[in-house]
Design an enzyme around this catalytic site. Structure first.
Site, PDB file in Angstrom:
ATOM      1  N   HIS A   1      31.676  -1.445  18.167  1.00 43.41           N
ATOM      2  CA  HIS A   1      31.808   0.001  18.402  1.00 43.41           C
ATOM      3  C   HIS A   1      33.244   0.340  18.780  1.00 43.41           C
ATOM      4  O   HIS A   1      33.969  -0.480  19.350  1.00 43.41           O
ATOM      5  CB  HIS A   1      30.784   0.528  19.419  1.00 43.41           C
ATOM      6  CG  HIS A   1      31.004   0.177  20.852  1.00 43.41           C
ATOM      7  ND1 HIS A   1      30.006  -0.336  21.657  1.00 43.41           N
ATOM      8  CD2 HIS A   1      32.092   0.276  21.673  1.00 43.41           C
ATOM      9  CE1 HIS A   1      30.470  -0.521  22.872  1.00 43.41           C
ATOM     10  NE2 HIS A   1      31.735  -0.163  22.913  1.00 43.41           N
TER      11      HIS A   1
ATOM     12  N   GLU B   1      28.439   3.853  18.128  1.00 41.46           N
ATOM     13  CA  GLU B   1      27.613   2.666  18.046  1.00 41.46           C
ATOM     14  C   GLU B   1      27.205   2.379  16.595  1.00 41.46           C
ATOM     15  O   GLU B   1      27.210   3.293  15.751  1.00 41.46           O
ATOM     16  CB  GLU B   1      26.343   2.883  18.892  1.00 41.46           C
ATOM     17  CG  GLU B   1      26.597   3.001  20.394  1.00 41.46           C
ATOM     18  CD  GLU B   1      26.775   1.642  21.078  1.00 41.46           C
ATOM     19  OE1 GLU B   1      27.421   0.748  20.500  1.00 41.46           O
ATOM     20  OE2 GLU B   1      26.276   1.498  22.207  1.00 41.46           O
TER      21      GLU B   1
ATOM     22  N   ASN C   1      29.763  -5.352  19.569  1.00 43.14           N
ATOM     23  CA  ASN C   1      29.008  -4.942  18.374  1.00 43.14           C
ATOM     24  C   ASN C   1      29.887  -4.078  17.451  1.00 43.14           C
ATOM     25  O   ASN C   1      29.369  -3.371  16.594  1.00 43.14           O
ATOM     26  CB  ASN C   1      27.722  -4.200  18.770  1.00 43.14           C
ATOM     27  CG  ASN C   1      27.995  -2.878  19.493  1.00 43.14           C
ATOM     28  OD1 ASN C   1      29.142  -2.466  19.662  1.00 43.14           O
ATOM     29  ND2 ASN C   1      26.935  -2.205  19.918  1.00 43.14           N
TER      30      ASN C   1
ATOM     31  N   ASP D   1      35.998   8.915  25.213  1.00 45.54           N
ATOM     32  CA  ASP D   1      34.591   9.085  25.573  1.00 45.54           C
ATOM     33  C   ASP D   1      34.393   9.231  27.078  1.00 45.54           C
ATOM     34  O   ASP D   1      35.322   9.015  27.869  1.00 45.54           O
ATOM     35  CB  ASP D   1      33.758   7.904  25.042  1.00 45.54           C
ATOM     36  CG  ASP D   1      34.420   6.547  25.300  1.00 45.54           C
ATOM     37  OD1 ASP D   1      35.336   6.479  26.133  1.00 45.54           O
ATOM     38  OD2 ASP D   1      34.015   5.570  24.671  1.00 45.54           O
TER      39      ASP D   1
HETATM   40  C1  GLP Z   1      33.353   0.487  26.162  1.00 45.89           C
HETATM   41  C2  GLP Z   1      34.215   1.684  25.686  1.00 45.89           C
HETATM   42  C3  GLP Z   1      35.067   1.312  24.499  1.00 45.89           C
HETATM   43  C4  GLP Z   1      35.648  -0.073  24.736  1.00 45.89           C
HETATM   44  C5  GLP Z   1      34.563  -1.088  24.688  1.00 45.89           C
HETATM   45  C6  GLP Z   1      34.996  -2.506  25.029  1.00 45.89           C
HETATM   46  O1  GLP Z   1      32.011   0.690  26.149  1.00 45.89           O
HETATM   47  N1  GLP Z   1      33.499   2.872  25.391  1.00 45.89           N
HETATM   48  O2  GLP Z   1      36.076   2.292  24.303  1.00 45.89           O
HETATM   49  O3  GLP Z   1      36.595  -0.372  23.735  1.00 45.89           O
HETATM   50  O4  GLP Z   1      33.426  -0.697  25.426  1.00 45.89           O
HETATM   51  O5  GLP Z   1      35.141  -2.687  26.401  1.00 45.89           O
HETATM   52  P1  GLP Z   1      35.942  -3.876  27.038  1.00 45.89           P
HETATM   53  O6  GLP Z   1      37.371  -3.622  26.739  1.00 45.89           O
HETATM   54  O7  GLP Z   1      35.641  -3.799  28.494  1.00 45.89           O
HETATM   55  O8  GLP Z   1      35.450  -5.131  26.388  1.00 45.89           O
END
Ligand code: GLP
Length: 243
Positions: free
Chosen positions: A138, A143, A136, A67
């Site tokens: 995702h 989402e 959440n 993304d």
């Molecule tokens: C972000 C990314 C995800 C990631 C998630 C968790 O928004 N788009 O690919 O897995 O949130 O992030 P973190 O690893 O900082 O908890």
């Protein structure tokens, strides 16, 4: 579904890096699916260590990121392109021409989404997909919703995601409200998937993903249908699982 429980973030990162290193050494032109966020940073550090020991070669590797924030240019320090350069690509011998991240500045996002899907498909799909998970549940920026998104798409980020990611920006107002994210089709078409999670704030998402029903309100739950998925969880992230 394979679940590996480890003690802490450091062990999670090492286990994940070994899996990536094996993939790259077994198939030197592997296609890797990459994630951003704080979770995979340790894995990328370990991969760089293995690379510095001259055990793996990225010359013929191709990567696709999940993304990118919408309307951030790749020069912006908060862009996922910048994140990948800083945390991995600048430290290994990958050809940057073979590293793909959706173009967050695309004038026509719909066209960009189609282009990204066809690039992934043309390269024969992803051999190994690395995933983190949002609190959440995702994955990428898929989402919670009332249906699973199939292809790459423009997403309205949920407030909880904006709040969670505000720590990377100077203020909450600076966090983009939209992103371009790979959909479930390409994630599910990956030959192998590893999902990493660390910390108590991921425990409920992990429980619902692994033990709950498959439901688009828990996007990662679709992975229950994947034929080769491994969850690498530290003690805190695994703490709410039944066993
Ligand atoms: C972000 C990314 C995800 C990631 C998630 C968790 O928004 N788009 O690919 O897995 O949130 O992030 P973190 O690893 O900082 O908890």
């Amino acid at each position: 579904m394979n679940i590996i429980k480890v003690k802490n973030y450091d062990e999670m990162s090492k286990r994940a890096a070994f899996i990536v290193a094996s993939q790259v050494s077994i198939k030197e032109d592997s296609v890797l699916g990459l994630a951003t966020g704080s979770t995979p940073i340790g894995t990328y550090k370990q991969i760089i260590n293995i690379y510095n020991d001259k055990l793996i070669d990225f010359k013929n590797i191709t990567t696709y990121n999940l993304d990118e924030y919408y309307d951030l240019s790749e020069e912006n320090e908060q862009s996922y392109r910048c994140f990948m350069n800083q945390n991995l690509f600048n430290h290994i011998n990958i050809d940057k021409k073979n590293t793909f991240v959706p173009n967050g500045k695309a004038e026509n996002p719909e066209k960009e989404c189609k282009r990204y899907d066809s690039l992934v498909e043309k390269s024969g799909n992803i051999d190994l997909q690395i995933l983190g998970i949002g609190s959440n549940a995702h994955i990428g920026f898929n989402e919670p919703d009332d249906k699973f998104a199939k292809g790459t798409h423009l997403v309205d980020l949920k407030q909880e995601t904006i709040d969670a990611n505000a720590r990377f920006f100077k203020s909450k107002e600076e966090v983009p409200k939209k992103a371009i994210s790979m959909g479930m089709k390409n994630i599910m078409a990956a030959k192998k998937v590893i999902l990493l999670a660390s910390g108590e704030n991921k425990a409920q998402a992990i429980k619902s993903t692994i033990e709950g029903p498959i439901n688009p309100s828990v996007p990662a739950s679709i992975l229950q249908l994947h034929p080769d998925v491994t969850f690498i969880l530290d003690e805190d992230a695994a703490s709410r699982l039944n066993k």
